[in-house]
Design a protein around this motif. Structure first.
Motif, PDB file in Angstrom:
ATOM      1  N   UNK A  67       5.446   8.056 -10.580  1.00 39.04           N
ATOM      2  CA  UNK A  67       5.493   7.913 -12.042  1.00 39.04           C
ATOM      3  C   UNK A  67       6.129   6.579 -12.424  1.00 39.04           C
ATOM      4  N   UNK A  68       7.196   6.218 -11.755  1.00 42.08           N
ATOM      5  CA  UNK A  68       7.861   4.936 -12.029  1.00 42.08           C
ATOM      6  C   UNK A  68       6.922   3.768 -11.715  1.00 42.08           C
ATOM      7  N   UNK A  69       6.219   3.855 -10.615  1.00 46.97           N
ATOM      8  CA  UNK A  69       5.296   2.799 -10.197  1.00 46.97           C
ATOM      9  C   UNK A  69       4.204   2.569 -11.243  1.00 46.97           C
ATOM     10  N   UNK A  70       3.618   3.640 -11.732  1.00 45.52           N
ATOM     11  CA  UNK A  70       2.522   3.467 -12.694  1.00 45.52           C
ATOM     12  C   UNK A  70       3.010   3.209 -14.116  1.00 45.52           C
ATOM     13  N   UNK A  71       4.254   3.526 -14.405  1.00 44.80           N
ATOM     14  CA  UNK A  71       4.761   3.262 -15.753  1.00 44.80           C
ATOM     15  C   UNK A  71       5.331   1.850 -15.896  1.00 44.80           C
ATOM     16  N   UNK A  72       5.595   1.185 -14.790  1.00 41.65           N
ATOM     17  CA  UNK A  72       6.165  -0.170 -14.852  1.00 41.65           C
ATOM     18  C   UNK A  72       5.160  -1.251 -14.450  1.00 41.65           C
ATOM     19  N   UNK A  73       3.902  -0.855 -14.212  1.00 43.97           N
ATOM     20  CA  UNK A  73       2.848  -1.794 -13.834  1.00 43.97           C
ATOM     21  C   UNK A  73       1.565  -1.444 -14.569  1.00 43.97           C
ATOM     22  N   UNK A  74       0.660  -2.396 -14.639  1.00 41.67           N
ATOM     23  CA  UNK A  74      -0.681  -2.081 -15.107  1.00 41.67           C
ATOM     24  C   UNK A  74      -1.344  -1.221 -14.042  1.00 41.67           C
TER      25      UNK A  74
ATOM     26  N   UNK B 291       0.874  -1.173   0.000  1.00 43.22           N
ATOM     27  CA  UNK B 291       0.000   0.000   0.000  1.00 43.22           C
ATOM     28  C   UNK B 291       0.912   1.224   0.000  1.00 43.22           C
ATOM     29  N   UNK B 292       0.717   2.085  -0.998  1.00 41.90           N
ATOM     30  CA  UNK B 292       1.508   3.302  -1.139  1.00 41.90           C
ATOM     31  C   UNK B 292       0.615   4.515  -0.930  1.00 41.90           C
ATOM     32  N   UNK B 293       1.180   5.572  -0.379  1.00 42.42           N
ATOM     33  CA  UNK B 293       0.498   6.853  -0.252  1.00 42.42           C
ATOM     34  C   UNK B 293       1.346   7.892  -0.954  1.00 42.42           C
ATOM     35  N   UNK B 294       0.689   8.727  -1.730  1.00 44.22           N
ATOM     36  CA  UNK B 294       1.406   9.807  -2.389  1.00 44.22           C
ATOM     37  C   UNK B 294       1.795  10.841  -1.333  1.00 44.22           C
ATOM     38  N   UNK B 295       3.083  11.041  -1.189  1.00 43.32           N
ATOM     39  CA  UNK B 295       3.637  11.868  -0.112  1.00 43.32           C
ATOM     40  C   UNK B 295       3.083  13.289  -0.116  1.00 43.32           C
ATOM     41  N   UNK B 296       2.924  13.889  -1.277  1.00 43.68           N
ATOM     42  CA  UNK B 296       2.408  15.259  -1.324  1.00 43.68           C
ATOM     43  C   UNK B 296       0.981  15.339  -0.791  1.00 43.68           C
ATOM     44  N   UNK B 297       0.166  14.328  -1.060  1.00 40.25           N
ATOM     45  CA  UNK B 297      -1.207  14.303  -0.546  1.00 40.25           C
ATOM     46  C   UNK B 297      -1.221  14.165   0.970  1.00 40.25           C
ATOM     47  N   UNK B 298      -0.333  13.349   1.495  1.00 39.66           N
ATOM     48  CA  UNK B 298      -0.234  13.149   2.947  1.00 39.66           C
ATOM     49  C   UNK B 298       0.218  14.438   3.621  1.00 39.66           C
TER      50      UNK B 298
ATOM     51  N   UNK C 281       1.213   8.773   9.415  1.00 39.38           N
ATOM     52  CA  UNK C 281       1.183   7.397   8.913  1.00 39.38           C
ATOM     53  C   UNK C 281       2.088   6.517   9.775  1.00 39.38           C
ATOM     54  N   UNK C 282       2.235   5.279   9.343  1.00 39.90           N
ATOM     55  CA  UNK C 282       3.116   4.344  10.043  1.00 39.90           C
ATOM     56  C   UNK C 282       3.915   3.553   9.019  1.00 39.90           C
ATOM     57  N   UNK C 283       4.681   2.601   9.508  1.00 43.04           N
ATOM     58  CA  UNK C 283       5.471   1.739   8.629  1.00 43.04           C
ATOM     59  C   UNK C 283       4.613   0.776   7.818  1.00 43.04           C
ATOM     60  N   UNK C 284       3.315   0.721   8.101  1.00 42.58           N
ATOM     61  CA  UNK C 284       2.415  -0.183   7.378  1.00 42.58           C
ATOM     62  C   UNK C 284       2.196   0.266   5.934  1.00 42.58           C
ATOM     63  N   UNK C 285       2.560   1.512   5.633  1.00 40.63           N
ATOM     64  CA  UNK C 285       2.402   2.044   4.277  1.00 40.63           C
ATOM     65  C   UNK C 285       3.724   2.623   3.801  1.00 40.63           C
ATOM     66  N   UNK C 286       3.824   2.765   2.498  1.00 44.53           N
ATOM     67  CA  UNK C 286       5.018   3.329   1.880  1.00 44.53           C
ATOM     68  C   UNK C 286       4.674   4.696   1.302  1.00 44.53           C
ATOM     69  N   UNK C 287       5.381   5.724   1.738  1.00 42.11           N
ATOM     70  CA  UNK C 287       5.195   7.051   1.151  1.00 42.11           C
ATOM     71  C   UNK C 287       6.035   7.143  -0.109  1.00 42.11           C
ATOM     72  N   UNK C 288       5.432   7.631  -1.182  1.00 44.52           N
ATOM     73  CA  UNK C 288       6.157   7.763  -2.444  1.00 44.52           C
ATOM     74  C   UNK C 288       6.109   9.205  -2.922  1.00 44.52           C
ATOM     75  N   UNK C 289       7.232   9.660  -3.452  1.00 43.27           N
ATOM     76  CA  UNK C 289       7.276  11.002  -4.028  1.00 43.27           C
ATOM     77  C   UNK C 289       6.782  10.939  -5.474  1.00 43.27           C
ATOM     78  N   UNK C 290       6.719  12.079  -6.120  1.00 39.23           N
ATOM     79  CA  UNK C 290       6.161  12.132  -7.471  1.00 39.23           C
ATOM     80  C   UNK C 290       6.933  11.278  -8.471  1.00 39.23           C
ATOM     81  N   UNK C 291       8.259  11.294  -8.395  1.00 37.32           N
ATOM     82  CA  UNK C 291       9.037  10.512  -9.365  1.00 37.32           C
ATOM     83  C   UNK C 291       8.856   9.007  -9.151  1.00 37.32           C
ATOM     84  N   UNK C 292       8.754   8.579  -7.904  1.00 33.63           N
ATOM     85  CA  UNK C 292       8.516   7.161  -7.618  1.00 33.63           C
ATOM     86  C   UNK C 292       7.120   6.762  -8.067  1.00 33.63           C
TER      87      UNK C 292
END
Length: 88
Positions: A77-84, A50-57, A64-75
Motif C-alpha cells: 500500500x505504501x509503495x503504490x500510494x507514494x509512486x505513480x 522488482x517486488x513480489x507480494x508476499x501473500x501471493x508467493x 525466491x532469492x535475494x534478486x527480488x524484494x518480498x513485500x507485505x500488504x502494508x508495504x
C-alpha cells in the motif's frame, strides 16, 4: 517520483513493446498473482527494483532469492500510494 508497474500474469503474456516501455532505471515492478511464478524473467528487466507480494508467493509456495524484494500488504500500500502506478 518513479512509476510502479504492476503485473499479475506471467511475462510471456506481455508484448515486446510493453516490456520496452517500462525499462527505466527509475521504474519499479510489483508482481502479484500468477506473475510471481515468473519472477526470474522479470528480474532481467532494467528497472530499479522488482517486488513480489508476499501473500501471493506464500499461497503459491514459490521459492525466491535475494534478486527480488518480498513485500507485505502494508508495504505494498505504501509503495503504490507514494509512486505513480500502472497496472498491466
Amino acid at each position: 517520483m518513479s512509476t510502479v508497474h504492476i503485473f499479475s500474469k506471467p511475462f510471456s503474456n506481455y508484448n515486446v513493446t510493453t516490456i520496452e516501455l517500462i525499462q527505466n532505471e527509475t521504474n519499479q515492478v510489483l508482481l502479484t498473482g500468477d506473475a510471481c511464478f515468473d519472477w526470474r524473467t522479470f528480474t532481467s528487466l532494467q528497472v530499479k527494483n522488482v517486488y513480489l507480494l508476499k501473500t501471493c508467493v506464500e499461497l503459491r509456495n514459490i521459492e525466491t532469492s535475494d534478486a527480488v524484494n518480498l513485500v507485505d500488504d502494508s508495504t505494498w500500500v505504501e509503495l503504490i500510494s507514494t509512486n505513480n502506478t500502472v497496472n498491466w
